[in-house]
Scaffold this motif. Structure first.
Motif, short mmCIF file in Angstrom:
data_model
loop_
_atom_site.label_atom_id
_atom_site.label_comp_id
_atom_site.label_asym_id
_atom_site.label_seq_id
_atom_site.Cartn_x
_atom_site.Cartn_y
_atom_site.Cartn_z
N SER A 137 0.84 -1.35 -0.04
CA SER A 137 0.15 0.40 0.02
C SER A 137 0.61 1.60 0.21
O SER A 137 1.84 1.12 0.13
N ASN A 138 0.18 2.66 -0.01
CA ASN A 138 0.63 3.91 -0.36
C ASN A 138 1.46 4.02 1.31
O ASN A 138 1.73 5.21 1.54
N ASN A 139 0.75 4.04 2.16
CA ASN A 139 0.30 4.29 3.33
C ASN A 139 1.64 3.21 3.75
O ASN A 139 2.05 3.90 4.87
N GLY A 140 1.82 2.18 3.37
CA GLY A 140 3.40 1.40 4.28
C GLY A 140 4.50 1.75 3.67
O GLY A 140 4.79 1.77 4.69
N VAL A 141 3.95 2.68 2.51
CA VAL A 141 5.29 2.82 2.13
C VAL A 141 5.81 3.90 2.57
O VAL A 141 7.34 4.20 2.12
N ARG A 142 4.55 4.93 2.16
CA ARG A 142 5.43 6.24 3.58
C ARG A 142 5.53 5.75 4.55
O ARG A 142 6.54 5.98 5.14
N SER A 143 5.18 5.06 5.28
CA SER A 143 6.29 4.36 6.86
C SER A 143 7.14 3.75 6.25
O SER A 143 8.24 4.71 7.22
N ALA A 144 7.71 3.22 5.72
CA ALA A 144 9.23 1.96 5.40
C ALA A 144 10.14 3.34 4.92
O ALA A 144 11.24 3.23 5.93
N VAL A 145 9.64 3.90 4.42
CA VAL A 145 11.14 4.67 3.93
C VAL A 145 10.62 6.56 4.99
O VAL A 145 11.63 6.37 4.71
N SER A 146 9.91 6.33 5.56
CA SER A 146 10.42 7.36 6.42
C SER A 146 11.11 6.56 7.49
O SER A 146 11.73 7.36 8.07
N ALA A 147 10.72 5.32 7.46
CA ALA A 147 11.41 5.10 8.60
C ALA A 147 12.84 4.52 8.46
O ALA A 147 14.30 3.89 9.36
N GLY A 148 13.20 4.88 7.05
CA GLY A 148 14.63 4.78 6.69
C GLY A 148 15.33 3.68 6.05
O GLY A 148 16.14 3.48 6.00
N MET A 149 14.08 3.12 5.95
CA MET A 149 14.14 1.49 5.54
C MET A 149 14.49 1.02 3.66
O MET A 149 14.27 2.14 2.80
N ILE A 150 15.18 0.19 3.22
CA ILE A 150 15.88 -0.14 1.76
C ILE A 150 13.92 -0.48 1.19
O ILE A 150 13.27 -1.52 2.05
N SER A 151 12.96 -0.10 0.99
CA SER A 151 12.26 -0.48 0.47
C SER A 151 11.73 -0.46 -0.88
O SER A 151 11.63 -0.50 -1.99
N TYR A 152 10.32 -1.46 -0.44
CA TYR A 152 10.16 -2.29 -1.63
C TYR A 152 8.37 -2.54 -2.05
O TYR A 152 7.88 -2.67 -0.42
N GLN A 153 7.73 -1.94 -2.84
CA GLN A 153 6.52 -1.68 -3.59
C GLN A 153 6.02 -2.78 -3.57
O GLN A 153 6.67 -2.96 -5.18
N ILE A 154 5.19 -3.88 -3.90
CA ILE A 154 5.19 -4.92 -4.53
C ILE A 154 2.98 -4.45 -4.64
O ILE A 154 2.30 -4.70 -3.85
N PRO A 155 2.73 -3.56 -5.34
CA PRO A 155 1.02 -3.27 -5.52
C PRO A 155 0.03 -4.60 -5.33
O PRO A 155 -0.07 -5.72 -5.53
N ASP A 156 -0.64 -4.46 -5.11
CA ASP A 156 -1.93 -5.14 -4.97
C ASP A 156 -3.17 -3.93 -5.31
O ASP A 156 -3.45 -3.91 -6.45
N LEU A 157 -4.36 -3.92 -3.79
CA LEU A 157 -5.19 -3.62 -4.81
C LEU A 157 -5.49 -1.36 -5.52
O LEU A 157 -5.77 -1.81 -6.37
N VAL A 158 -4.56 -0.92 -4.96
CA VAL A 158 -4.50 -0.29 -5.19
C VAL A 158 -2.42 0.28 -5.78
O VAL A 158 -1.54 0.38 -4.79
N GLU A 159 -2.41 0.90 -7.09
CA GLU A 159 -1.24 1.45 -7.52
C GLU A 159 -1.12 2.48 -6.76
O GLU A 159 -1.43 3.42 -5.95
N PRO A 160 1.01 2.39 -7.06
CA PRO A 160 1.36 3.95 -6.35
C PRO A 160 1.27 5.15 -6.77
O PRO A 160 0.94 5.39 -8.01
N CYS A 161 0.69 5.83 -6.51
CA CYS A 161 0.13 7.43 -6.88
C CYS A 161 2.14 8.33 -6.81
O CYS A 161 2.53 7.94 -6.49
N ASN A 162 1.67 9.19 -7.76
CA ASN A 162 2.99 10.11 -8.24
C ASN A 162 3.83 10.09 -6.98
O ASN A 162 4.79 10.52 -6.93
N GLU A 163 2.73 10.53 -6.38
CA GLU A 163 3.61 11.50 -4.62
C GLU A 163 4.36 10.20 -4.33
O GLU A 163 5.69 10.49 -3.59
#
Length: 225
Positions: free
Chosen positions: A167-193
């Motif tokens: 999810s977009n909310n989850g990615v924001r959380s992980a990136v803000s934590a400073g982690m090496i982040s991967y997104q595998i979209p499910d129901l929601v595609e990543p928005c431009n932000e």
């Protein structure tokens, strides 16, 4: 890529639960004679219980309590008693991380007892060193608190953790934590932000595994030069 641990979201990433959850919410709306707002529903994905309640109370006002009770009863009747399908590539990635002696954890917005039950029914609990849940933090995703807590329980600095989200909310959380982040979209595609955050976006865990294996090979080749 200097990672020493891997932290996973659960719903929509490890398990194909998001479709089940939305299906039961639609049914609850129908039974209670209330409208289903798809855009609002999709905005709650990745949030913890408090965050979901706030959004739905603003939407359904005095009807929220009866809708919520209907929804949770229907949803729990499924996920507390049936094994939810595991997403493609999950087992293969977890087995590889285990073979590489990389510790793993779950950071899910789901409440503790339900999260543990879902993982157990799917046969995934054996793969994780700890499970951190939304009821254990003051601020849910997209705040980084849950990922920071999961990393601390592994005794690994956040910058040395891989984080996997759908999810977009989850990615924001992980990136803000400073982690090496991967997104595998499910129901929601990543928005431009969210795309602008610069993390990796891949279609499935199979592609993630291929990339991590290649990075290992490339790293070994550089050492041997």
């Amino acid at each position: 890529m200097n990672y020493q641990a891997a932290i996973f979201d659960m719903d929509g990433l490890l398990l194909d639960t998001e479709r089940v959850c939305m299906r039961e919410f639609k049914k609850a709306c129908e039974v209670q004679g209330l409208p289903f707002y798809e855009a609002i529903y999709l905005s709650i994905i990745g949030r913890n219980a408090a965050g979901i309640e706030q959004i739905f109370r603003n939407t359904y006002a005095d009807d929220f309590d009866r809708l919520h009770n209907e929804w949770r009863t229907r949803y729990n009747a499924v996920v507390k008693h049936q094994s939810i399908p595991i997403k493609q590539g999950v087992i293969e990635l977890l087995e590889w991380l285990k073979a590489m002696n990389i510790p793993t954890a779950v950071a899910t917005s789901t409440v503790k007892d339900v999260a543990i039950k879902k993982l157990a029914l799917a046969g995934l609990e054996q793969y994780f060193d700890n499970v951190t849940t939304g009821c254990e933090v003051s601020h849910g995703k997209p705040d980084p608190e849950i990922y920071l807590l999961a990393a601390s329980r592994l005794n690994i600095a956040p910058v040395h953790c891989l984080a996997f989200e759908d999810s977009n909310n989850g990615v924001r959380s992980a990136v803000s934590a400073g982690m090496i982040s991967y997104q595998i979209p499910d129901l929601v595609e990543p928005c431009n932000e969210v795309r602008a955050l610069g993390h990796k976006i891949l279609p499935s865990m199979y592609q993630v595994l291929d990339e991590l294996k290649q990075q290992r090979l490339d790293g070994a080749a550089q050492i041997n030069v």
